[in-house]
Design a protein around this motif. Structure first.
Motif, PDB file in Angstrom:
ATOM      1  N   PRO A 127       0.797  -1.227   0.047  1.00 54.30           N
ATOM      2  CA  PRO A 127      -0.014  -0.044   0.144  1.00 54.30           C
ATOM      3  C   PRO A 127       1.014   1.424   0.047  1.00 54.30           C
ATOM      4  O   PRO A 127       0.599   2.321  -0.728  1.00 54.30           O
ATOM      5  N   LYS A 128       1.924   1.275   0.812  1.00 48.98           N
ATOM      6  CA  LYS A 128       2.684   2.541   0.917  1.00 48.98           C
ATOM      7  C   LYS A 128       3.488   2.755  -0.475  1.00 48.98           C
ATOM      8  O   LYS A 128       3.962   3.970  -0.657  1.00 48.98           O
ATOM      9  N   GLN A 129       3.529   1.928  -1.470  1.00 48.53           N
ATOM     10  CA  GLN A 129       3.996   2.143  -2.953  1.00 48.53           C
ATOM     11  C   GLN A 129       3.078   2.664  -3.728  1.00 48.53           C
ATOM     12  O   GLN A 129       3.263   3.051  -4.985  1.00 48.53           O
ATOM     13  N   THR A 130       2.000   2.965  -3.242  1.00 55.02           N
ATOM     14  CA  THR A 130       1.000   3.415  -4.205  1.00 55.02           C
ATOM     15  C   THR A 130       0.535   4.846  -3.689  1.00 55.02           C
ATOM     16  O   THR A 130       0.800   5.301  -2.737  1.00 55.02           O
ATOM     17  N   ALA A 131      -0.237   5.504  -4.584  1.00 55.60           N
ATOM     18  CA  ALA A 131      -0.643   7.105  -4.486  1.00 55.60           C
ATOM     19  C   ALA A 131      -1.557   7.112  -3.257  1.00 55.60           C
ATOM     20  O   ALA A 131      -1.588   7.941  -2.380  1.00 55.60           O
ATOM     21  N   GLY A 132      -2.649   5.985  -3.162  1.00 57.25           N
ATOM     22  CA  GLY A 132      -3.488   6.213  -1.931  1.00 57.25           C
ATOM     23  C   GLY A 132      -2.903   5.762  -0.647  1.00 57.25           C
ATOM     24  O   GLY A 132      -3.552   6.148   0.270  1.00 57.25           O
ATOM     25  N   GLY A 133      -2.039   4.640  -0.708  1.00 61.10           N
ATOM     26  CA  GLY A 133      -1.219   4.297   0.253  1.00 61.10           C
ATOM     27  C   GLY A 133      -2.261   3.395   1.328  1.00 61.10           C
ATOM     28  O   GLY A 133      -1.898   3.166   2.446  1.00 61.10           O
ATOM     29  N   LYS A 134      -3.300   2.977   0.731  1.00 64.31           N
ATOM     30  CA  LYS A 134      -4.521   2.177   1.687  1.00 64.31           C
ATOM     31  C   LYS A 134      -4.316   0.709   1.187  1.00 64.31           C
ATOM     32  O   LYS A 134      -4.544  -0.315   1.845  1.00 64.31           O
ATOM     33  N   TYR A 135      -4.153   0.289   0.003  1.00 61.17           N
ATOM     34  CA  TYR A 135      -4.443  -0.957  -0.760  1.00 61.17           C
ATOM     35  C   TYR A 135      -3.078  -1.393  -1.658  1.00 61.17           C
ATOM     36  O   TYR A 135      -2.626  -0.590  -2.112  1.00 61.17           O
ATOM     37  N   PRO A 136      -3.015  -2.742  -1.495  1.00 70.66           N
ATOM     38  CA  PRO A 136      -1.978  -3.075  -2.395  1.00 70.66           C
ATOM     39  C   PRO A 136      -2.327  -3.109  -4.078  1.00 70.66           C
ATOM     40  O   PRO A 136      -3.342  -2.564  -4.311  1.00 70.66           O
ATOM     41  N   TYR A 137      -1.266  -3.475  -4.816  1.00 69.77           N
ATOM     42  CA  TYR A 137      -1.475  -3.012  -6.003  1.00 69.77           C
ATOM     43  C   TYR A 137      -0.458  -4.194  -6.765  1.00 69.77           C
ATOM     44  O   TYR A 137       0.409  -4.427  -6.208  1.00 69.77           O
ATOM     45  N   LEU A 138      -1.044  -4.776  -8.050  1.00 66.81           N
ATOM     46  CA  LEU A 138      -0.252  -5.425  -8.970  1.00 66.81           C
ATOM     47  C   LEU A 138      -0.321  -4.976 -10.609  1.00 66.81           C
ATOM     48  O   LEU A 138      -1.349  -4.855 -10.773  1.00 66.81           O
ATOM     49  N   PHE A 139       0.756  -5.185 -11.206  1.00 64.91           N
ATOM     50  CA  PHE A 139       0.506  -4.887 -12.678  1.00 64.91           C
ATOM     51  C   PHE A 139       1.648  -5.663 -13.342  1.00 64.91           C
ATOM     52  O   PHE A 139       2.686  -6.301 -12.664  1.00 64.91           O
ATOM     53  N   SER A 140       1.572  -6.007 -14.554  1.00 68.57           N
ATOM     54  CA  SER A 140       2.297  -6.664 -15.240  1.00 68.57           C
ATOM     55  C   SER A 140       2.979  -5.861 -16.374  1.00 68.57           C
ATOM     56  O   SER A 140       2.538  -4.895 -16.759  1.00 68.57           O
ATOM     57  N   GLN A 141       4.171  -6.426 -16.953  1.00 75.99           N
ATOM     58  CA  GLN A 141       4.820  -5.967 -17.890  1.00 75.99           C
ATOM     59  C   GLN A 141       5.383  -6.846 -18.680  1.00 75.99           C
ATOM     60  O   GLN A 141       6.570  -7.583 -18.028  1.00 75.99           O
ATOM     61  N   GLY A 142       4.984  -7.227 -19.810  1.00 82.51           N
ATOM     62  CA  GLY A 142       5.355  -8.583 -20.443  1.00 82.51           C
ATOM     63  C   GLY A 142       6.484  -8.358 -21.529  1.00 82.51           C
ATOM     64  O   GLY A 142       7.190  -9.163 -21.993  1.00 82.51           O
ATOM     65  N   GLU A 143       6.494  -7.109 -22.277  1.00 84.22           N
ATOM     66  CA  GLU A 143       7.595  -7.117 -23.538  1.00 84.22           C
ATOM     67  C   GLU A 143       8.996  -7.160 -22.684  1.00 84.22           C
ATOM     68  O   GLU A 143       9.249  -6.281 -21.603  1.00 84.22           O
ATOM     69  N   ALA A 144       9.869  -7.737 -23.257  1.00 86.21           N
ATOM     70  CA  ALA A 144       9.728  -8.560 -24.507  1.00 86.21           C
ATOM     71  C   ALA A 144       9.335  -9.827 -24.271  1.00 86.21           C
ATOM     72  O   ALA A 144       8.503 -10.324 -24.791  1.00 86.21           O
ATOM     73  N   ILE A 145      10.007 -10.504 -23.191  1.00 88.50           N
ATOM     74  CA  ILE A 145       9.759 -11.978 -23.302  1.00 88.50           C
ATOM     75  C   ILE A 145       9.587 -12.522 -21.574  1.00 88.50           C
ATOM     76  O   ILE A 145       9.843 -13.495 -21.194  1.00 88.50           O
ATOM     77  N   LEU A 146       8.591 -11.397 -21.015  1.00 85.18           N
ATOM     78  CA  LEU A 146       8.601 -11.651 -19.637  1.00 85.18           C
ATOM     79  C   LEU A 146       7.329 -12.337 -19.379  1.00 85.18           C
ATOM     80  O   LEU A 146       7.122 -12.850 -18.139  1.00 85.18           O
ATOM     81  N   ASN A 147       6.348 -12.364 -20.341  1.00 83.75           N
ATOM     82  CA  ASN A 147       4.906 -12.740 -19.839  1.00 83.75           C
ATOM     83  C   ASN A 147       5.034 -14.287 -19.615  1.00 83.75           C
ATOM     84  O   ASN A 147       4.300 -15.028 -19.006  1.00 83.75           O
ATOM     85  N   ARG A 148       6.154 -15.007 -20.001  1.00 83.58           N
ATOM     86  CA  ARG A 148       6.052 -16.509 -19.723  1.00 83.58           C
ATOM     87  C   ARG A 148       6.379 -16.763 -18.388  1.00 83.58           C
ATOM     88  O   ARG A 148       6.499 -17.734 -17.845  1.00 83.58           O
ATOM     89  N   SER A 149       6.558 -15.730 -17.483  1.00 85.50           N
ATOM     90  CA  SER A 149       6.832 -15.981 -16.078  1.00 85.50           C
ATOM     91  C   SER A 149       5.626 -15.918 -15.458  1.00 85.50           C
ATOM     92  O   SER A 149       5.341 -16.079 -14.002  1.00 85.50           O
ATOM     93  N   TRP A 150       4.354 -15.546 -16.104  1.00 80.40           N
ATOM     94  CA  TRP A 150       3.116 -15.958 -15.508  1.00 80.40           C
ATOM     95  C   TRP A 150       2.068 -16.452 -16.271  1.00 80.40           C
ATOM     96  O   TRP A 150       0.858 -16.687 -16.033  1.00 80.40           O
ATOM     97  N   ILE A 151       2.347 -16.510 -17.545  1.00 74.80           N
ATOM     98  CA  ILE A 151       1.345 -17.321 -18.549  1.00 74.80           C
ATOM     99  C   ILE A 151       2.166 -18.544 -19.426  1.00 74.80           C
ATOM    100  O   ILE A 151       3.212 -18.243 -20.054  1.00 74.80           O
TER     101      ILE A 151
END
Length: 650
Positions: free
Chosen positions: A163-187
């Motif tokens: 939460p402290k790494q977000t703008a709101g500071g209250k809730y957690p967050y997750l985002f993905s970044q697949g380019e170039a060949i990183l999406n194989r680490s979650w799909i």
């Protein structure tokens, strides 16, 4: 190692089975409506089987067996930092193909079954630091496999934020970044840009959070799952390169900016983001006027937390954007023009391998500038193009000079090189310069007509440099092959450096900035430095100052313009590159604040590099700041900076 036991008969059958041809034929919480599937989008996109289309960064053998559709059913565990669930893959294979090879990276595979629940044989091969490991699955006659798995807590495509790494500071967050060949680490799929796939997903998250993806949202409010969790469903009915499958989960709100555009972000940032991107509908209209219909339904922007490693990522229907473009004056919105342009160059027509990354980024940089010219005029567009030219000259120096093979447009990345090695300014700016050079030779009207046809002919397909050259000769230079020779198409794409006929767009605003920088460096008064100028002019002024200014000269500039606290990220970056390179003491505090408040690699890596070049003063500062900043960086950024500062985990 992969278990490749295909015979000649399987390969011959696959050529017919797997290639295919493309057919010719408002303020609600979450916008879900979209037009029907574009008639030109094939159910199964073609793959290219020519030698230059072979992807050395994937274990897949699409000529024998390929993935055509991915169905994800995943649950997000914010305590364990894990996604777990299933991926069901539809397979198109030769009649006698007995296995398929997928790309994975640190996935924890529990089981693999067919469409009827029967266990299938599978094996994970030897792992490579960048490529991950091949997952080989015996098909046993099936055309559908279901993989039950979980991601690793440190999956490089996923960034889990407290939460402290977000703008709101209250809730957690997750985002993905697949380019170039990183999406194989979650799909677990064939993670190659030349193997386009349709997909759908069900994502289960805590009820306090919202999931968004680069696809049509089918359940705007989420459906109850169990206890305090709910599930969001998504569908992408057009085949896309797998790196474009993207996910974000957080405390998100939406504001419509038009009937088919809007912005997502955390509630506290929504008003600012909506104001900054208010011209989004005009951007889409301008792009369509240039190169034909937008084929993805909606175009929305998700403004991410500051740790996002790129300026933007062109995920279909939902551009992921850094908050560093929110300058409060719309001076940096060319980034949105760039990501929108990718809806044609990159998303619609995609580089088949990372050797031809320029086909995505060079085309897009050229297209971006055309959008900016259409909306904001030739003067603004010329300033941005001229800054790009300067960036290209610096990139050539950084690559080792104009004879370096890394200054080619078509690269020759070997299997042991991470494809990120090709993702620099050369692909963007040399590619755009090449297209401007063609435009000048044939005229803008003819070139625009060609580009519209190019996007139509190759829609929803992969492309190679060789394929592009064949197409442009057949459609633009058919009646004038000598002109193609004079332009030097092969030299532009296959040789290093910048040909002599390169078109350099020069801004008429920059000579005044260059003179101001020269006069100030020679002792001129700070009061004579222009004040009321654009962001682009201010960046030009800072970049044109000599790199060895005295402390007194720097202090006078900082006192007048307060560069050390500039809220505009481009100006702040240009200032810190100059100030840190001169060991200007006040720059240390400014650099620490800037580098710990955002993780955009474009800014972060050069600043750490300039500090590391400044002896003990800079190196101790760099290592102190990095130890504090690194936990908030995405792996794309930290992977680069680790090498710059010699990070050893201490």
């Amino acid at each position: 190692m992969s278990l490749r036991i295909f015979g000649a008969a399987a390969l011959a059958g696959a050529l017919a089975a797997c290639t295919g041809t493309a057919s010719d034929a408002a303020s609600s919480p979450a916008p879900s409506g979209s037009p029907a599937a574009d008639a030109s989008a094939p159910a199964v996109a073609p793959v290219l089987l020519t030698p230059e289309a072979r992807d050395v960064h994937s274990y897949a053998v699409p000529s024998v067996a390929r993935v055509t559709h991915v169905a994800l059913d995943l649950s997000a565990d914010f305590d364990a930092h894990v996604l777990r669930g299933t991926a069901t893959l539809d397979i198109k294979a030769a009649d006698d193909a007995n296995q398929i090879v997928l790309d994975t990276r640190d996935l924890r595979i529990a089981s693999v079954t067919d469409g009827r629940g029967r266990t299938l044989p599978w094996k994970v091969g030897e792992s490579h630091p960048a490529h991950g490991a091949p997952l080989t699955v015996g098909l046993d006659g099936t055309d559908r496999i279901k993989i039950t798995y979980a991601t690793a807590p440190d999956a490089p495509a996923l960034q889990w934020l407290s939460p402290k790494q977000t703008a709101g500071g209250k809730y957690p967050y997750l985002f993905s970044q697949g380019e170039a060949i990183l999406n194989r680490s979650w799909i677990p799929t064939q993670d190659s840009p030349g193997i386009r796939q349709t997909w759908d997903a069900s994502i289960t998250v805590p009820k306090s959070l919202t999931a968004v993806m680069s696809a049509e949202m089918l359940t705007p409010e989420g459906r109850p799952a169990s206890g305090d969790r709910h599930t969001f469903r998504f569908r992408m009915d057009k085949p896309v390169a797998p790196y474009l499958i993207a996910l974000a989960i957080g405390n998100l709100e939406f504001k419509a900016l038009g009937p088919r555009t809007g912005v997502w972000t955390e509630p506290g940032m929504l008003k600012k983001a909506a104001w900054e991107f208010a011209d989004l509908p005009k951007f889409v209209d301008a792009a369509e006027d240039l190169y034909g219909p937008y084929r993805w339904g909606r175009y929305d922007v998700l403004v991410l937390p500051p740790s996002f490693p790129y300026g933007g990522m062109e995920n279909p229907r939902l551009t992921f954007a850094t908050p560093t473009v929110i300058a409060g004056d719309r001076s940096l919105v060319s980034l949105v023009a760039h990501e929108l342009a990718h809806s044609w160059s990159g998303n619609l027509v995609t580089n088949a391998t990372w050797d031809d990354f320029w086909l995505n980024e060079g085309f897009t940089t050229y297209f971006e500038n055309r959008i900016m010219e259409k909306l904001y005029g030739k003067r603004r567009a010329a300033m941005e193009a001229d800054l790009g030219w300067s960036g290209l000259q610096e990139a050539i120096k950084d690559a080792g000079g104009p004879s370096s093979p890394d200054t080619q447009l078509h690269l020759n990345l070997t299997a042991d090189r991470d494809p990120d090695a090709g993702m620099g300014e050369i692909a963007y700016e040399k590619g755009a310069t090449f297209l401007r050079t063609i435009e000048k030779a044939v005229g803008r009207e003819r070139f625009d007509e060609y580009l519209r046809g190019y996007f139509d002919r190759h829609a929803f397909q992969p492309q190679t440099t060789a394929g592009f050259l064949k197409d442009i000769r057949a459609h633009l230079f058919k009646d004038d092959p000598d002109l193609a020779k004079r332009i030097g198409l092969e030299q532009w794409v296959y040789e290093p450096g910048i040909p002599d006929n390169a078109v350099h767009v020069k801004s008429d605003a920059f000579p005044a900035m260059d003179m101001a920088a020269k006069e100030y460096a020679e002792g001129g008064l700070v009061a004579s430095v222009p004040d009321d100028v654009s962001t682009q002019e201010r960046v030009r002024f800072l970049n044109r100052l000599p790199r060895d200014l005295s402390r007194e000269r720097l202090a006078a500039l900082d006192e007048r313009f307060d560069f050390s606290h500039a809220g505009n990220s481009e100006i702040r970056f240009a200032w810190l590159m100059l100030a840190l390179g001169n060991r200007y003491p006040p720059a240390a505090e400014s650099a620490e604040q800037f580098l710990t408040s955002q993780g955009r690699r474009k800014f972060v890596a050069p600043l750490f590099e300039v500090m590391m070049n400044e002896g003990d003063w800079g190196q101790s500062l760099a290592r102190r700041i990095y130890a504090k900043a690194r936990p908030g960086y995405h792996s794309v950024t930290s992977g680069t900076v680790d090498e710059i500062v010699g990070w050893n985990g201490a």
